[in-house]
Design an enzyme around this catalytic site. Structure first.
Site, mmCIF file in Angstrom:
data_model
loop_
_atom_site.group_PDB
_atom_site.id
_atom_site.type_symbol
_atom_site.label_atom_id
_atom_site.label_comp_id
_atom_site.label_asym_id
_atom_site.label_seq_id
_atom_site.Cartn_x
_atom_site.Cartn_y
_atom_site.Cartn_z
ATOM 1 C CB THR A 121 -0.847 -0.092 1.293
ATOM 2 O OG1 THR A 121 -1.884 -1.023 1.066
ATOM 3 C CG2 THR A 121 -1.433 1.200 1.768
ATOM 4 N N GLY A 134 -10.560 -2.414 3.765
ATOM 5 C CA GLY A 134 -9.510 -2.621 4.769
ATOM 6 C C GLY A 134 -9.370 -1.436 5.705
ATOM 7 C CG ASP A 135 -5.490 -0.886 7.406
ATOM 8 O OD1 ASP A 135 -5.533 -1.584 6.371
ATOM 9 O OD2 ASP A 135 -4.446 -0.324 7.798
ATOM 10 C CB THR A 195 1.382 -0.721 4.787
ATOM 11 O OG1 THR A 195 1.265 -1.771 3.807
ATOM 12 C CG2 THR A 195 2.785 -0.720 5.368
ATOM 13 N N GLY A 244 -5.161 -5.521 6.873
ATOM 14 C CA GLY A 244 -6.079 -4.481 7.327
ATOM 15 C C GLY A 244 -7.007 -4.895 8.449
HETATM 16 N N1 ASP Z 1 -3.716 -2.446 4.724
HETATM 17 C C1 ASP Z 1 -4.165 -2.730 3.382
HETATM 18 C C2 ASP Z 1 -5.501 -3.402 3.452
HETATM 19 O O1 ASP Z 1 -5.677 -4.274 4.286
HETATM 20 C C3 ASP Z 1 -3.217 -3.593 2.592
HETATM 21 C C4 ASP Z 1 -1.765 -3.167 2.631
HETATM 22 O O2 ASP Z 1 -1.364 -2.377 3.463
HETATM 23 O O3 ASP Z 1 -1.004 -3.637 1.772
HETATM 24 O O4 ASP Z 1 -6.342 -3.089 2.637
#
Ligand code: ASP
Length: 370
Positions: free
Chosen positions: A236, A266-267, A287, A290
């Site tokens: 991300t 996600g988060d 990142t 999430g």
């Molecule tokens: N945190 C992101 C999600 O879960 C994915 C990532 O950070 O690569 O959507």
């Protein structure tokens, strides 16, 4: 009460190569992987309620805590490092000219969204039905104003749309087709699905699909958190800044997790989970897996530990990444009111960069360049 308000009310939170700004990669640039990597630019620095050193600035970026050395060739590694450098350079140029933290985090994340080597905007991973579904958020630590979007599919720069939600609506969070419609209304640049879907991500999705078929379509609840798979899924982008005026801001943008269920959010767009900024404490962009970041409201938890427990940025970010979260679940970048930077991760690598008004300028995947 909408879920995002509930969350914001709750106890509101690299095959790593290093390369210095201009250094070429040495042949043996890959250091051994350390699953417990911790990176800190600072000694323990207690943060006061007010920022000092007004004329200084600090910036940190990330390009995801996923990836695995064996899966990228030298060119792919170099492309990622170049992408990080370009984004960091954009931010440092703006900060030198006294740009505001919120403008800088948006501009830097947009550079990363436009780069097909990162999982955000163009080059985002594909979901279970082979489509992109983009999430982003932005927060200004000076007044807690923020904006977020989830599940958008047409806007070239989701972080720009999140910014528009902050600037042009009384709300914090828009999702799905209405959010895309709002982007059109705001006359933001829109793109067709072909723009977002890169050949590399189509290949990854096809491999994921085959794996699914081989497993009879069954995925366990924790598949995304498992070592081997996790390395394939994450990546991300985010940016945190402390500007010359002493203001903090954070922004995060993502395509989410490869093969995520249609509709999954996600988060990254959730204020307090993937993104948080408050002038008195810190700015954080996360990142990782999430679901875990949402459950532990990681971004705001870092801020809250500083505010309520009087912890330093170093202590609170270490607690979040190495105590709260399980190994191999992700990382975060953070900057505090005094301009200290933390880049913590519990994965083998986190694509990242940091720069300061003192001349520091570094990018890397696994370790910093020598
Ligand atoms: N945190 C992101 C999600 O879960 C994915 C990532 O950070 O690569 O959507």
């Amino acid at each position: 009460m909408p879920p995002c308000r509930k969350l914001s009310r709750s106890f509101s939170f690299l095959f790593f190569i290093a390369a210095s700004c201009n250094a070429a990669l040495p042949d043996d640039f890959l250091p051994p992987i350390n699953n417990q990597t911790q990176v800190s630019m600072n000694q323990e620095t207690p943060v006061g309620k007010l920022a000092q050193n007004k004329a200084t600035w600090s910036i940190a970026i990330h390009g995801g805590a996923g990836g695995e050395p064996g899966r990228w060739n030298e060119q792919q590694i170099q492309d990622r490092l170049d992408g990080l450098k370009a984004a960091l350079k954009k931010g440092t140029d703006m900060l030198e000219k006294s740009a505001s933290a919120v403008d800088v985090v948006q501009a830097v994340v947009q550079v990363l969204e436009d780069n097909p080597n990162f999982n955000a905007g163009r080059g985002a991973v594909l979901n279970s039905v082979g489509e992109v579904s983009l999430d982003a958020s932005i927060m200004d630590g000076s007044d807690l104003s923020c904006g977020a979007v989830a599940g958008v599919t047409t806007v070239r720069n989701p972080v720009g749309l999140a910014r528009a939600v902050r600037d042009k609506t009384p709300h914090v969070f828009l999702c799905g087709e209405p959010a895309d419609a709002f982007a059109k209304e705001m006359e933001l640049p829109l793109e067709s699905p072909a723009y977002f879907k890169t050949p590399e991500q189509i290949k990854s999705w096809e491999a994921w699909k085959q794996k699914q078929a081989a497993a009879g379509g069954k995925t366990s609840k924790n598949d995304h958190a498992k070592g081997e798979d996790r390395l394939f899924y994450l990546g991300t982008v985010g940016c945190v800044v402390r500007d010359q005026q002493g203001n903090l801001a954070a922004a995060t943008s993502t395509g989410g997790l490869l093969g995520k269920k249609y509709g999954r959010v996600g988060d990254s767009p959730i204020i307090g989970a993937g993104t948080y900024a408050k002038n008195e404490t810190c700015a954080v962009s996360c990142t990782g897996v999430g679901e875990l970041y949402i459950k532990h409201h990681i971004a705001s938890a870092v801020s809250s530990r500083m505010e309520y427990l009087n912890e330093s940025l170093n202590a609170s970010t270490k607690f979040a990444i190495h105590t709260t979260l399980p190994v191999d679940s992700g990382g975060l970048i953070a900057v505090d009111a005094n301009g200290n930077i933390e880049l913590q991760f519990n994965t083998p690598m986190m694509a990242r960069g940091q720069a300061k008004s003192d001349g520091t300028f570094q990018v890397g995947l696994q370790d910093w360049a020598k």
